[in-house]
Design an enzyme around this catalytic site. Structure first.
Site, PDB file in Angstrom:
ATOM      1  N   ASP A  83      -6.565 -18.231  -9.073  1.00 42.51           N
ATOM      2  CA  ASP A  83      -6.171 -17.211  -8.103  1.00 42.51           C
ATOM      3  C   ASP A  83      -7.136 -16.047  -8.314  1.00 42.51           C
ATOM      4  O   ASP A  83      -7.829 -15.971  -9.337  1.00 42.51           O
ATOM      5  CB  ASP A  83      -4.723 -16.783  -8.357  1.00 42.51           C
ATOM      6  CG  ASP A  83      -4.288 -15.674  -7.420  1.00 42.51           C
ATOM      7  OD1 ASP A  83      -4.535 -15.785  -6.211  1.00 42.51           O
ATOM      8  OD2 ASP A  83      -3.722 -14.677  -7.913  1.00 42.51           O
ATOM      9  N   ASP A 117      -6.863 -12.027  -6.976  1.00 39.82           N
ATOM     10  CA  ASP A 117      -6.345 -10.695  -7.291  1.00 39.82           C
ATOM     11  C   ASP A 117      -5.248 -10.788  -8.348  1.00 39.82           C
ATOM     12  O   ASP A 117      -4.301 -11.556  -8.210  1.00 39.82           O
ATOM     13  CB  ASP A 117      -5.798 -10.027  -6.025  1.00 39.82           C
ATOM     14  CG  ASP A 117      -5.720  -8.513  -6.160  1.00 39.82           C
ATOM     15  OD1 ASP A 117      -6.324  -7.964  -7.096  1.00 39.82           O
ATOM     16  OD2 ASP A 117      -5.049  -7.883  -5.328  1.00 39.82           O
TER      17      ASP A 117
END
Length: 307
Positions: free
Chosen positions: A28, A30
Site C-alpha cells: 500500500d 499512503d
C-alpha cells in the site's frame, strides 16, 4: 518457513526467512511508504533493495484521484525506483474491470476524477459526468433529467464535486437493471495529520447504493479483484507473495482473503491494539483482519536486506 503465531513482531532471522519465502511484495502507499508527500524514512531503500534482490514489487492503492502514470512520477520523485506498470490504483483497476471482466460496450456515467476519466479513455471507454453538476428546476425536472442512452454503467470514485444532481442522475441511470454499478472502494474516511479526517469514497458509494437500492461491485481493497488484476498481468503465486499495509480492513483483509502472507506497518491508520483486539475476538470475520506479522515501520526490513 515454519508458521509463526498470528500478529508476530517481525525482525531478525524471521524477517530474512519471510523475505526468502516470497517472490513478490505488494505495498500500500499512503501510511506505508509515504505520508502525504513525506517519505517514510527508509522506505525507498527497502523497496530498491528488494528489487536488487530479485523481488517483484507492486504498489496497490485505493486512491482513485491519480492515474498509474501520476503515481509512477510521484514514486520516482520520492526516490523509489518504479514504473507505471507496477502501480495498481483503483482508477486503473476500475477501467480494467469494466473493459476486461464486464466487456462493457457503451459509456460510463462517472462520479469521479479526471484521473479516472483518463484511465477509462486509455482502454477505449467514453464517459460523461466529470466536473460540477448543480441543481436546477424542481423535483419533476430532476426525475426527467436528460440521460445519455449510451451509458451502460455508473462508476463511483472520489469526487470533490459530488452533488445531489449527480446522485439523482446515478439513480436515473440505475433504474435500468442492466446498467452496471461499480465503486472504486468503500473507505469511509480519509485520515489527515493531527487526527483529523474527511469523508472518503465509501460515503459516496453508499449514497448511490441507497438511492438506487442496488449494491455496487467494488474493485478496490479488500476486494480480491485488486490482487487478481496484478496476478493476471504478472502471474503471481499467492503463496509466495506478501502484502504490506497499514489498514487491517483493506490491506490485511485483502492479503488474507487471497492467500498472501501479510505484514502490518504501524506508520498509518491501524494500531497494534486493533490487530490484537481482532485476534482475541475469536470472530472469523475479525480474524481475517489479523496480520501474520507487524513492524513499527517498513524500515525494519532493512537489516534483513542488507545482511
Amino acid at each position: 518457513m515454519a508458521a509463526a503465531a498470528k500478529c508476530s513482531r517481525l525482525g531478525g532471522p524471521l524477517a530474512r526467512q519471510l523475505l526468502d519465502s516470497v517472490d513478490s511484495v505488494l505495498f500500500d502507499c499512503d501510511g506505508v511508504i509515504w505520508r502525504g508527500d513525506q517519505v517514510v524514512p527508509g522506505a525507498a531503500e527497502v523497496i530498491n533493495l528488494l528489487k536488487r534482490r530479485g523481488k517483484r514489487v507492486f504498489f496497490l492503492t485505493n486512491n482513485s484521484t491519480k492515474t498509474r502514470k501520476m503515481y509512477a512520477e510521484k514514486l520516482t520523485r520520492l526516490g523509489f525506483g518504479a514504473s507505471a506498470d507496477e502501480v495498481f490504483a483503483t482508477a486503473y483497476c476500475s477501467a480494467m474491470y469494466l473493459k476486461s471482466v464486464c466487456g462493457l460496450e457503451g459509456k460510463v456515467y462517472l462520479i469521479g476524477s479526471g484521473a479516472m476519466r483518463q484511465e477509462l479513455e486509455e482502454v477505449g471507454i467514453q464517459q460523461v459526468g466529470v466536473g460540477p453538476d448543480l441543481v436546477s428546476g424542481g423535483q419533476a425536472d430532476w426525475a426527467a433529467v436528460p440521460l445519455d442512452p449510451e451509458v451502460k454503467a455508473v462508476l463511483v470514485g472520489f469526487d470533490e464535486h459530488f452533488s445531489y444532481m449527480k446522485l439523482n442522475k446515478a439513480l436515473q441511470y440505475l433504474a435500468d437493471p442492466d446498467c452496471l454499478l461499480v465503486g472504486t472502494n468503500t473507505d469511509t474516511r480519509l485520515p489527515l495529520e493531527g487526527g483529523k479526517a474527511v469523508p472518503g469514497t465509501g460515503c459516496l458509494v453508499k449514497a448511490v447504493e441507497t438511492a438506487a437500492q442496488r449494491q455496487a461491485h467494488v474493485v478496490g481493497k479488500p476486494s480480491r479483484y485488486m490482487f487478481d488484476c496484478v496476478a493476471a498481468e504478472f502471474g503471481l503465486d499467492p503463496a509466495r507473495s506478501l502484502m504490506v499495509g497499514d489498514r487491517l480492513d483493506t490491506d490485511i483483509l485483502l492479503g488474507t482473503s487471497c492467500g498472501l502472507k501479510t505484514l502490518l506497518t504501524l506508520t498509518g491508520v491501524s494500531t497494534l491494539a486493533d490487530a490484537e483486539g481482532h485476534r482475541e475476538s475469536g470472530c472469523p470475520v475479525r480474524m481475517a483482519m489479523v496480520p501474520d506479522y507487524f513492524v513499527d515501520s517498513v524500515a525494519e526490513l532493512l537489516p534483513a536486506l542488507q545482511g
